[in-house]
Design a protein around this motif. Structure first.
Motif, PDB file in Angstrom:
ATOM      1  N   LEU A  46       0.943  -1.361   0.006  1.00  0.00           N
ATOM      2  CA  LEU A  46       0.236   0.028  -0.080  1.00  0.00           C
ATOM      3  C   LEU A  46       0.891   1.411   0.031  1.00  0.00           C
ATOM      4  N   PHE A  47       2.052   1.334   0.796  1.00  0.00           N
ATOM      5  CA  PHE A  47       2.797   2.462   1.098  1.00  0.00           C
ATOM      6  C   PHE A  47       4.061   1.975   0.738  1.00  0.00           C
ATOM      7  N   VAL A  48       4.523   1.407  -0.591  1.00  0.00           N
ATOM      8  CA  VAL A  48       5.961   0.979  -0.668  1.00  0.00           C
ATOM      9  C   VAL A  48       6.633   2.287  -1.107  1.00  0.00           C
ATOM     10  N   ILE A  49       7.930   2.429  -0.673  1.00  0.00           N
ATOM     11  CA  ILE A  49       8.568   3.719  -0.461  1.00  0.00           C
ATOM     12  C   ILE A  49       8.717   4.449  -2.015  1.00  0.00           C
ATOM     13  N   HIS A  50       8.858   3.442  -3.115  1.00  0.00           N
ATOM     14  CA  HIS A  50       9.087   4.185  -4.433  1.00  0.00           C
ATOM     15  C   HIS A  50       7.947   4.858  -4.925  1.00  0.00           C
ATOM     16  N   LYS A  51       6.644   4.487  -4.491  1.00  0.00           N
ATOM     17  CA  LYS A  51       5.740   4.950  -4.767  1.00  0.00           C
ATOM     18  C   LYS A  51       5.101   6.211  -3.889  1.00  0.00           C
ATOM     19  N   LEU A  52       5.530   5.844  -2.552  1.00  0.00           N
ATOM     20  CA  LEU A  52       4.950   6.758  -1.495  1.00  0.00           C
ATOM     21  C   LEU A  52       5.923   8.029  -1.568  1.00  0.00           C
ATOM     22  N   ILE A  53       7.139   8.129  -1.602  1.00  0.00           N
ATOM     23  CA  ILE A  53       8.116   9.258  -1.560  1.00  0.00           C
ATOM     24  C   ILE A  53       7.585  10.416  -2.560  1.00  0.00           C
ATOM     25  N   PRO A  54       7.513  10.236  -3.856  1.00  0.00           N
ATOM     26  CA  PRO A  54       7.033  11.158  -4.649  1.00  0.00           C
ATOM     27  C   PRO A  54       5.695  11.994  -4.273  1.00  0.00           C
ATOM     28  N   GLY A  55       4.718  11.216  -3.497  1.00  0.00           N
ATOM     29  CA  GLY A  55       3.454  11.616  -2.964  1.00  0.00           C
ATOM     30  C   GLY A  55       3.746  12.602  -1.871  1.00  0.00           C
ATOM     31  N   ILE A  56       4.602  12.100  -1.054  1.00  0.00           N
ATOM     32  CA  ILE A  56       4.843  12.934   0.285  1.00  0.00           C
ATOM     33  C   ILE A  56       5.679  14.264  -0.281  1.00  0.00           C
ATOM     34  N   ALA A  57       6.757  14.157  -1.138  1.00  0.00           N
ATOM     35  CA  ALA A  57       7.351  15.327  -1.538  1.00  0.00           C
ATOM     36  C   ALA A  57       6.177  16.256  -2.352  1.00  0.00           C
ATOM     37  N   VAL A  58       5.497  16.153  -2.862  1.00  0.00           N
ATOM     38  CA  VAL A  58       4.272  17.025  -3.573  1.00  0.00           C
ATOM     39  C   VAL A  58       3.526  17.361  -2.467  1.00  0.00           C
ATOM     40  N   THR A 176      -1.813  10.179  -3.383  1.00  0.00           N
ATOM     41  CA  THR A 176      -0.582   9.738  -2.581  1.00  0.00           C
ATOM     42  C   THR A 176      -0.864   8.606  -1.442  1.00  0.00           C
ATOM     43  N   TRP A 177      -2.164   8.906  -1.170  1.00  0.00           N
ATOM     44  CA  TRP A 177      -2.648   7.791  -0.042  1.00  0.00           C
ATOM     45  C   TRP A 177      -3.324   6.702  -0.590  1.00  0.00           C
ATOM     46  N   PHE A 178      -3.857   6.724  -1.545  1.00  0.00           N
ATOM     47  CA  PHE A 178      -4.666   5.482  -2.323  1.00  0.00           C
ATOM     48  C   PHE A 178      -4.593   5.819  -3.748  1.00  0.00           C
ATOM     49  N   ASP A 179      -4.695   4.737  -4.477  1.00  0.00           N
ATOM     50  CA  ASP A 179      -4.974   4.439  -5.905  1.00  0.00           C
ATOM     51  C   ASP A 179      -6.256   5.209  -6.537  1.00  0.00           C
ATOM     52  N   LEU A 180      -6.294   6.210  -7.120  1.00  0.00           N
ATOM     53  CA  LEU A 180      -7.359   6.960  -7.779  1.00  0.00           C
ATOM     54  C   LEU A 180      -8.382   6.153  -8.499  1.00  0.00           C
ATOM     55  N   SER A 181      -7.847   5.045  -9.050  1.00  0.00           N
ATOM     56  CA  SER A 181      -8.648   4.095  -9.820  1.00  0.00           C
ATOM     57  C   SER A 181      -9.600   3.189  -8.889  1.00  0.00           C
ATOM     58  N   LEU A 182      -9.324   3.229  -7.462  1.00  0.00           N
ATOM     59  CA  LEU A 182      -9.920   2.386  -6.599  1.00  0.00           C
ATOM     60  C   LEU A 182     -11.257   3.114  -6.451  1.00  0.00           C
ATOM     61  N   VAL A 183     -11.192   4.455  -6.522  1.00  0.00           N
ATOM     62  CA  VAL A 183     -12.246   5.519  -6.468  1.00  0.00           C
ATOM     63  C   VAL A 183     -13.439   5.559  -7.792  1.00  0.00           C
ATOM     64  N   GLY A 184     -12.419   5.891  -8.721  1.00  0.00           N
ATOM     65  CA  GLY A 184     -12.776   6.042 -10.101  1.00  0.00           C
ATOM     66  C   GLY A 184     -13.839   7.077 -10.401  1.00  0.00           C
ATOM     67  N   GLY A 185     -14.713   6.907 -11.408  1.00  0.00           N
ATOM     68  CA  GLY A 185     -15.771   7.815 -11.568  1.00  0.00           C
ATOM     69  C   GLY A 185     -15.501   9.483 -11.677  1.00  0.00           C
ATOM     70  N   TRP A 186     -16.217  10.175 -11.265  1.00  0.00           N
ATOM     71  CA  TRP A 186     -15.945  11.566 -11.497  1.00  0.00           C
ATOM     72  C   TRP A 186     -14.820  11.996 -10.434  1.00  0.00           C
ATOM     73  N   PHE A 187     -14.721  11.216  -9.425  1.00  0.00           N
ATOM     74  CA  PHE A 187     -13.475  11.749  -8.357  1.00  0.00           C
ATOM     75  C   PHE A 187     -12.178  11.433  -9.116  1.00  0.00           C
ATOM     76  N   LYS A 188     -12.051  10.386  -9.859  1.00  0.00           N
ATOM     77  CA  LYS A 188     -10.790  10.300 -10.705  1.00  0.00           C
ATOM     78  C   LYS A 188     -10.778  11.216 -11.762  1.00  0.00           C
ATOM     79  N   THR A 189     -11.780  11.489 -12.521  1.00  0.00           N
ATOM     80  CA  THR A 189     -11.808  12.610 -13.608  1.00  0.00           C
ATOM     81  C   THR A 189     -11.316  14.003 -13.004  1.00  0.00           C
ATOM     82  N   VAL A 190     -11.965  14.263 -11.866  1.00  0.00           N
ATOM     83  CA  VAL A 190     -11.775  15.485 -11.103  1.00  0.00           C
ATOM     84  C   VAL A 190     -10.322  15.687 -10.761  1.00  0.00           C
ATOM     85  N   ALA A 191      -9.760  14.697 -10.296  1.00  0.00           N
ATOM     86  CA  ALA A 191      -8.433  14.453  -9.917  1.00  0.00           C
ATOM     87  C   ALA A 191      -7.290  14.791 -10.740  1.00  0.00           C
ATOM     88  N   TYR A 192      -7.611  13.818 -12.022  1.00  0.00           N
ATOM     89  CA  TYR A 192      -6.651  14.164 -13.109  1.00  0.00           C
ATOM     90  C   TYR A 192      -6.720  15.351 -14.007  1.00  0.00           C
TER      91      TYR A 192
END
Length: 245
Positions: A46-58, A176-192
């Protein structure tokens, strides 16, 4: 030279506020170590370091918006800017003078996050340098958000806009905290449609060596940064001309 003199003054003002500066630099590290500790005790990646650190930096860069917004809002509140309007500085000079001293702080914040990530298992490679370079447009973006807010609002309102609203938007819409695809729909559209998720994805692509995926995401960040900075300059110039800064 006038811009550099103004930049030097702003740098001193930023460094004088040591408590907020230390909080902005330290809070992302707390989150990084906390989420890494959670990852060490769960069976899924869920929070592997190579995926987590760019999100934490942002996410950490969102605090730079608060610094830039508070700086310009306080100058407006004390009529400091009104006195500076007697100088030949242009609106672009003022915005540049506020931006330049914040960039080293933003770079330092990202660098500290990545150094901490090395102790949590992040592989040392040249891709880390590339990831840090990718963070530069994101730094300008968040500085621009702060300058725009500081131009429009007073210091208390800036605290709400940049300290609460923007940090939450960058947290929840960045992936950063979760995969946006898990929510999907309008939330993912707004996020991107926003720049935060693209900033994280560009950082992840750089860190993993997926170079072809960097620019498609980074162009979103650059585009937003240019627009936000341009709007900040235009509004600042209008306020200068109206003498209602």
């Amino acid at each position: 030279m006038r811009v550099f003199a103004f930049t030097s003054r702003n740098r001193k003002e930023i460094l004088r506020d040591r408590l907020n500066l230390m909080f902005g630099l330290g809070f992302p590290l707390v989150l990084l170590f906390l989420l890494s500790a959670i990852q060490a005790n769960i069976p899924v990646d869920l929070f592997v370091i190579h995926k987590l650190i760019p999100g934490i930096a942002v996410f950490g860069l969102s605090f730079i918006s608060l610094f830039s917004g508070m700086l310009i809002a306080k100058d407006r509140g004390t009529s400091f800017l009104m006195r500076l309007f007697t100088t030949p500085l242009t609106a672009s000079d003022y915005i540049l003078g506020y931006t330049l001293p914040l960039l080293p702080i933003a770079i330092m914040q990202s660098l500290i996050c990545f150094i901490a990530a090395f102790f949590l298992g992040l592989e040392i490679s040249m891709n880390v340098v590339l990831a840090l370079l990718v963070m530069l447009p994101t730094s300008v973006l968040f500085i621009g958000f702060g300058l725009l807010a500081g131009t429009l609002f007073n210091d208390k309102q800036v605290g709400a806009v940049c300290g609460a609203l923007l940090t939450n938007l960058s947290a929840w819409l960045s992936g950063t905290w979760f995969d946006l695809s898990l929510v999907g729909g309008w939330f993912k559209t707004v996020a991107y449609a926003m720049p935060f998720a693209h900033a994280v994805e560009a950082g992840r692509a750089a860190l993993t060596g997926n170079y072809s995926e960097i620019m498609p995401h980074l162009w979103w960040v650059i585009g937003y940064a240019v627009v936000i900075m341009a709007v900040a300059i235009i509004i600042f110039k209008k306020k200068m001309n109206s003498d209602q800064i």
